[in-house]
Write an enzyme that holds these catalytic residues in place. Sequence first.
Site, PDB file in Angstrom:
ATOM      1  N   SER A  53       0.854  -1.186   0.000  1.00  0.00           N
ATOM      2  CA  SER A  53       0.000   0.000   0.000  1.00  0.00           C
ATOM      3  C   SER A  53       0.892   1.239   0.000  1.00  0.00           C
ATOM      4  O   SER A  53       1.727   1.381  -0.890  1.00  0.00           O
ATOM      5  CB  SER A  53      -0.949  -0.033   1.206  1.00  0.00           C
ATOM      6  OG  SER A  53      -1.897   1.021   1.119  1.00  0.00           O
TER       7      SER A  53
ATOM      8  N   HIS B  61      -2.280  -0.988  -3.650  1.00  0.00           N
ATOM      9  CA  HIS B  61      -3.454  -0.141  -3.445  1.00  0.00           C
ATOM     10  C   HIS B  61      -3.363   1.103  -4.319  1.00  0.00           C
ATOM     11  O   HIS B  61      -2.637   2.052  -4.026  1.00  0.00           O
ATOM     12  CB  HIS B  61      -3.557   0.276  -1.975  1.00  0.00           C
ATOM     13  CG  HIS B  61      -3.983  -0.832  -1.070  1.00  0.00           C
ATOM     14  ND1 HIS B  61      -4.031  -0.693   0.295  1.00  0.00           N
ATOM     15  CD2 HIS B  61      -4.403  -2.108  -1.322  1.00  0.00           C
ATOM     16  CE1 HIS B  61      -4.452  -1.827   0.844  1.00  0.00           C
ATOM     17  NE2 HIS B  61      -4.683  -2.692  -0.122  1.00  0.00           N
TER      18      HIS B  61
ATOM     19  N   ASP C 215      -4.445  -4.951   5.738  1.00  0.00           N
ATOM     20  CA  ASP C 215      -4.740  -5.733   4.539  1.00  0.00           C
ATOM     21  C   ASP C 215      -3.541  -6.612   4.178  1.00  0.00           C
ATOM     22  O   ASP C 215      -2.402  -6.162   4.173  1.00  0.00           O
ATOM     23  CB  ASP C 215      -5.069  -4.801   3.362  1.00  0.00           C
ATOM     24  CG  ASP C 215      -5.600  -5.561   2.156  1.00  0.00           C
ATOM     25  OD1 ASP C 215      -6.033  -6.722   2.329  1.00  0.00           O
ATOM     26  OD2 ASP C 215      -5.591  -4.985   1.045  1.00  0.00           O
TER      27      ASP C 215
END
Length: 341
Positions: A163, A190, A282
Amino acid sequence: MIRVLVVDDSLFMRKQIEDMLSKDKEIKVIGEAKDGLEAIEKIEKLNPDVVTLDILMPKMDGLQALKEIMKIHPTRVVMVSGADKTEGDIGIKSLEEGAIGFVSKPYGPISPLEIVKDEILLQVKNAAKVDLGKVMSRKRKAKKPGPKVKEEEAKIAVGVGASLGGIRAMEEIIPKIEYYDHAAFFVVQHLPSPFTVSFADRLNKLSNLKVVEAEDKEKIVAGRVYVARGGYKMKLKDKHIELIEEDKEPVIKNTIDTTMESISREFGKNSIGVLLTGMGKDGARGLKRMREKGAFTIAESKESCVVFGMPKSAIEMGAVDEILPNNQIADAIQYLLKEME
């Protein structure tokens, strides 16, 4: 209190962003600028914690301003960009030049930024927490094309998730991987659409492997890197890619978990999982599922992470076999692939 400078050539946009940020008790807008040149002057004078920076501006555009800012007065920058294909390419370049994040600026006649209000606030708050020393630009030269991909079924899967800070982290790993005719790679970074296609194109120019943005129902073949499309969750099913459109929410949720959990089902012990820099959790659950199925799992170490969030969660969850700095992960993957042949 997070001190923010707002930079946009549109008075209307500047006002919208300023009003939006000022309503949050953790943020204080300390100034504004209408172009890149004025932004540099204001940054040197005001020393903001975070700058929101438009891309398309007169006199000096956002990308050139970003380069100058990182040379003269390194600052945490969140790009605020339009969402067409050209600006998607520029958005990826901005991350390579040192921007911490970006928000796709929507178009519309009335209060278009209201659509991405939560995302802007999240990006600014996340940026304020980042160690600037870990986000300075790392430029890489394009490599010569690798061997042509054989249309053969992949026997091994490598899943890599990231991310915040992941663009540069991925560029330190994927381009160093040699061509393997028995393994396929699945990358989840992401990013909103259309930035993932630009990201895939960029990685493809740097890499020995062929890098593509994943297509729904696409057959999985060895020697290829599949980048998850922005706005979709990527699953593996019956040796094919399955793309599932996400709910229309500003915050990306569990996209890495989805891919890694499907890798665990499809490839079991014949897989490698890697979780890189990023805010939140995540990927931790998905990495643990992969490890439970016999995969070897790696988390990026705190020393090289821009944000030690997702890897930390995975470590605390007992999902990690090895903790490595970013510059050692490519070698580890290649060693494991050779051992699995």
